[in-house]
Design an enzyme around this catalytic site. Structure first.
Site, PDB file in Angstrom:
ATOM      1  N   GLU A 224      35.159  23.364  44.317  1.00 46.24           N
ATOM      2  CA  GLU A 224      34.327  24.558  44.108  1.00 46.24           C
ATOM      3  C   GLU A 224      35.244  25.601  43.481  1.00 46.24           C
ATOM      4  O   GLU A 224      35.981  26.285  44.179  1.00 46.24           O
ATOM      5  CB  GLU A 224      33.752  25.039  45.449  1.00 46.24           C
ATOM      6  CG  GLU A 224      32.866  24.012  46.163  1.00 46.24           C
ATOM      7  CD  GLU A 224      31.483  23.884  45.529  1.00 46.24           C
ATOM      8  OE1 GLU A 224      31.098  24.778  44.752  1.00 46.24           O
ATOM      9  OE2 GLU A 224      30.797  22.884  45.796  1.00 46.24           O
ATOM     10  N   CYS A 258      33.055  34.603  43.288  1.00 48.93           N
ATOM     11  CA  CYS A 258      33.176  33.528  42.296  1.00 48.93           C
ATOM     12  C   CYS A 258      32.006  33.521  41.324  1.00 48.93           C
ATOM     13  O   CYS A 258      32.155  33.138  40.174  1.00 48.93           O
ATOM     14  CB  CYS A 258      33.287  32.182  42.994  1.00 48.93           C
ATOM     15  SG  CYS A 258      31.902  31.836  44.084  1.00 48.93           S
TER      16      CYS A 258
HETATM   17  P1  NAD Z   1      43.515  29.934  45.244  1.00 46.88           P
HETATM   18  O1  NAD Z   1      43.269  28.754  44.390  1.00 46.88           O
HETATM   19  O2  NAD Z   1      44.701  30.774  44.967  1.00 46.88           O
HETATM   20  O3  NAD Z   1      43.639  29.508  46.782  1.00 46.88           O
HETATM   21  C1  NAD Z   1      42.617  28.803  47.471  1.00 46.88           C
HETATM   22  C2  NAD Z   1      43.214  28.077  48.661  1.00 46.88           C
HETATM   23  O4  NAD Z   1      44.137  27.091  48.208  1.00 46.88           O
HETATM   24  C3  NAD Z   1      43.994  28.945  49.644  1.00 46.88           C
HETATM   25  O5  NAD Z   1      43.702  28.516  50.957  1.00 46.88           O
HETATM   26  C4  NAD Z   1      45.437  28.646  49.310  1.00 46.88           C
HETATM   27  O6  NAD Z   1      46.313  28.797  50.391  1.00 46.88           O
HETATM   28  C5  NAD Z   1      45.359  27.192  48.920  1.00 46.88           C
HETATM   29  N1  NAD Z   1      46.440  26.724  48.033  1.00 46.88           N
HETATM   30  C6  NAD Z   1      47.195  27.442  47.168  1.00 46.88           C
HETATM   31  N2  NAD Z   1      48.024  26.650  46.492  1.00 46.88           N
HETATM   32  C7  NAD Z   1      47.792  25.387  46.926  1.00 46.88           C
HETATM   33  C8  NAD Z   1      48.317  24.117  46.587  1.00 46.88           C
HETATM   34  N3  NAD Z   1      49.257  23.981  45.664  1.00 46.88           N
HETATM   35  N4  NAD Z   1      47.806  23.038  47.208  1.00 46.88           N
HETATM   36  C9  NAD Z   1      46.817  23.167  48.119  1.00 46.88           C
HETATM   37  N5  NAD Z   1      46.293  24.330  48.487  1.00 46.88           N
HETATM   38  C10 NAD Z   1      46.772  25.439  47.900  1.00 46.88           C
HETATM   39  O7  NAD Z   1      42.174  30.793  45.175  1.00 46.88           O
HETATM   40  P2  NAD Z   1      41.884  32.226  45.785  1.00 46.88           P
HETATM   41  O8  NAD Z   1      42.669  33.267  45.050  1.00 46.88           O
HETATM   42  O9  NAD Z   1      41.988  32.183  47.272  1.00 46.88           O
HETATM   43  O10 NAD Z   1      40.332  32.390  45.442  1.00 46.88           O
HETATM   44  C11 NAD Z   1      39.875  32.896  44.235  1.00 46.88           C
HETATM   45  C12 NAD Z   1      39.369  31.787  43.331  1.00 46.88           C
HETATM   46  O11 NAD Z   1      38.442  30.976  44.033  1.00 46.88           O
HETATM   47  C13 NAD Z   1      38.605  32.319  42.130  1.00 46.88           C
HETATM   48  O12 NAD Z   1      38.931  31.546  41.001  1.00 46.88           O
HETATM   49  C14 NAD Z   1      37.157  32.098  42.507  1.00 46.88           C
HETATM   50  O13 NAD Z   1      36.274  32.007  41.435  1.00 46.88           O
HETATM   51  C15 NAD Z   1      37.241  30.835  43.275  1.00 46.88           C
HETATM   52  N6  NAD Z   1      36.112  30.733  44.184  1.00 46.88           N
HETATM   53  C16 NAD Z   1      35.180  29.750  43.979  1.00 46.88           C
HETATM   54  C17 NAD Z   1      34.086  29.665  44.821  1.00 46.88           C
HETATM   55  C18 NAD Z   1      33.034  28.607  44.641  1.00 46.88           C
HETATM   56  O14 NAD Z   1      32.232  28.442  45.552  1.00 46.88           O
HETATM   57  N7  NAD Z   1      32.999  27.878  43.542  1.00 46.88           N
HETATM   58  C19 NAD Z   1      33.944  30.556  45.874  1.00 46.88           C
HETATM   59  C20 NAD Z   1      34.900  31.533  46.046  1.00 46.88           C
HETATM   60  C21 NAD Z   1      35.990  31.611  45.210  1.00 46.88           C
END
Ligand code: NAD
Length: 483
Positions: A224, A258
């Site tokens: 997602e 998002c």
């Molecule tokens: P992010 O990708 O930075 O982090 C998301 C999660 O991944 C966090 O829990 C983080 O600790 C973990 N993470 C970070 N690096 C990792 C790695 N190398 N391996 C595994 N896990 C890791 O995203 P964010 O800044 O928390 O959220 C914002 C983004 O999420 C935006 O791009 C937004 O559009 C997207 N988003 C999508 C949806 C959806 O439903 N499609 C909903 C909300 C947010």
């Protein structure tokens, strides 16, 4: 022993995480098809837990953000989770039922059934922007489908993560549902566990890494992700109504959503009146910016600086930045509270960072278009968006946009509400993600739909056995006729 394995063995939090996984796996092995009553009991406990800690969730999220209105958290985190649990509770019996599949004449009186079964241990990685809902929403679907679940929330909302960890530990046995907390390092180790399914919500860049880590275990993933979701104003759009809904969609959670409209395409001649309509809508919904309790802080200094850099880059490359509020760009209190004043970015060009990365803040570029085809072609030249919004009548133009673009989902004449529909699948496509959840779609994502064929005592297939001879030839001719 490689460095990664050594690190895992030496770091006690990673060892505990692996043990939790092994415990869940073993527990799944003792009850591979939990009854409806067992699943309902788990969902009921999650509902009771959510109700009990709702005020604490609102406080924790606000503290993690700097400030976030309790109403935003209540609506998007607490109420969405409660609605998803109640919906799953109501429909679970129907979802769990094995379905009879139509059987070709040649195989009758045998018959086929599709039997949904839980896959085992599901991992959920969640982001910070709606930290309760995006952790618990996937968990609800996975629990309903009969799985064991481990959640790894974002480290950017640590108070909420800790609250969830403690509350889940109080209401669930660790082999049913557990929350592990930690930063990106722990996240990397988490997604390397051999889960039976992994659902990741977050950025496209990290999603790519998660998919690669999961591939090593052949773990199926639901991603997602994010991206730039466009809104298009048709030539016949009601500007006042569209502006009011775009402001709600863009400024809810200060644009840190998002599926917030990322940019808006407007007929060239309507840009001026649209800007004025947007200013009126902002003045109505946020009569003042400084100290307004209804407005949300940007989650961290790093994100605040990133948004300011997007604006500076746009200005430097020739865009016109128009404050959306009478208080101007100074409104909202500055970086001390990380309240960023909303603004439109007029005459943006493709080389600007604001047109290349997902904005995730209260800034809205306005793309003037001469023909609808031009707007559609702009969207299609870029990554497939997570959402798309059309404002205008129900005529040929709307149909052209719907048929000529591909996005994760669509709301017509408003923003974001397709997300709240439990009867619609939610998920992206291409760079905005793969797979879907919500309601029955989530249940199916976390189930193995096992085909079972019931052979009958008497069956035509017996005539296909060797030694091959005339009977086989006759049967194959008959099969050709009836299949
Ligand atoms: P992010 O990708 O930075 O982090 C998301 C999660 O991944 C966090 O829990 C983080 O600790 C973990 N993470 C970070 N690096 C990792 C790695 N190398 N391996 C595994 N896990 C890791 O995203 P964010 O800044 O928390 O959220 C914002 C983004 O999420 C935006 O791009 C937004 O559009 C997207 N988003 C999508 C949806 C959806 O439903 N499609 C909903 C909300 C947010």
């Amino acid at each position: 022993m490689n460095a990664f394995v050594r690190e895992q063995i030496l770091d006690p939090s990673l060892v505990r995480m692996r043990e939790a996984f092994d415990r869940q796996r073993a527990a799944f092995g003792t009850d591979m098809s939990p009854s409806r009553a067992v699943r309902i009991d788990r969902l009921d406990r999650l509902l009771a837990m959510t109700q009990r800690i709702a005020p604490a969730i609102e406080r924790a999220v606000s503290a993690d953000f700097g400030h976030r209105p309790a109403q935003v958290t209540r609506l998007a985190d607490v109420m969405m989770v409660q609605a998803a649990i109640k919906h799953a509770r109501r429909r679970l019996g129907a979802w769990m039922k094995a379905r009879r599949a139509p059987t070709a004449l040649a195989f009758r009186p045998g018959f086929g059934r599709i039997v949904p079964q839980p896959v085992g241990v599901v991992g959920v990685v969640s982001p910070w922007n709606y930290p309760y809902q995006l952790a618990m929403g996937p968990a609800i679907a996975a629990i309903g489908a009969g799985n064991r679940v481990m959640i790894k929330p974002s480290e950017l909302t640590p108070r909420l993560a800790e609250l969830m960890r403690e509350a889940v530990a109080e209401h669930f046995a660790p082999e049913e549902l557990t929350v592990v907390t930690g930063g990106a390092e722990l996240g990397t180790a988490f997604v390397a566990l051999p889960f039976d399914h992994l659902l990741f919500t977050g950025s496209t860049a990290v999603g790519r890494q998660v998919a690669m880590a999961a591939a090593a275990n052949l773990t199926p993933v639901t991603l997602e992700l994010g991206g730039k979701s466009p809104a298009i104003l048709g030539a016949d759009a009601d500007l006042e109504r569209a502006a009011s809904r775009l402001v709600m969609g863009k400024l809810f959670n200060a644009g840190q959503t998002c599926i917030a409209p990322d940019y808006v395409a407007v007929p060239r001649g309507a840009v001026g009146p649209f800007v004025e309509a947007m200013r009126r809508a902002v003045a109505k919904q946020y009569p003042r910016l400084a100290g307004n309790p209804d407005y949300t802080s940007i989650v961290s200094d790093r994100h605040f600086a990133r948004l300011q850099a997007l604006l500076a880059d746009a200005r430097q490359r020739g865009a016109r930045v128009v404050p959306l509020h009478a208080e101007g760009m100074g409104g909202g209190g500055g970086s001390g509270t990380r309240m960023l004043a909303p603004a439109l970015v007029l005459e943006p060009s493709e080389d600007m960072s604001i047109m290349q990365e997902e904005i995730f803040g209260p800034l809205l570029p306005v793309l003037a278009y001469d023909t609808l085809d031009e707007a559609i072609s702009y969207i299609n030249r870029h990554d497939r968006p997570l959402a798309l919004y059309w404002f205008g009548g129900a005529g040929a133009d709307r149909d052209k946009v719907l048929a000529g673009t591909l996005s994760g989902g669509v709301t017509l004449n408003d923003c974001m509400w397709h997300f709240g529909q439990e009867e619609l699948p939610f998920g992206g496509i291409g760079a905005s993600g793969m797979g879907a959840y919500h309601g029955a779609f989530g249940f199916r994502t976390f189930s193995k739909e096992k085909p079972v064929f019931h052979q009958s005592k008497l069956s035509g297939t017996a005539l296909l056995r060797p030694p091959y001879g005339r009977t086989f030839e006759r049967m194959s001719r008959l099969l050709k006729l009836i299949t």
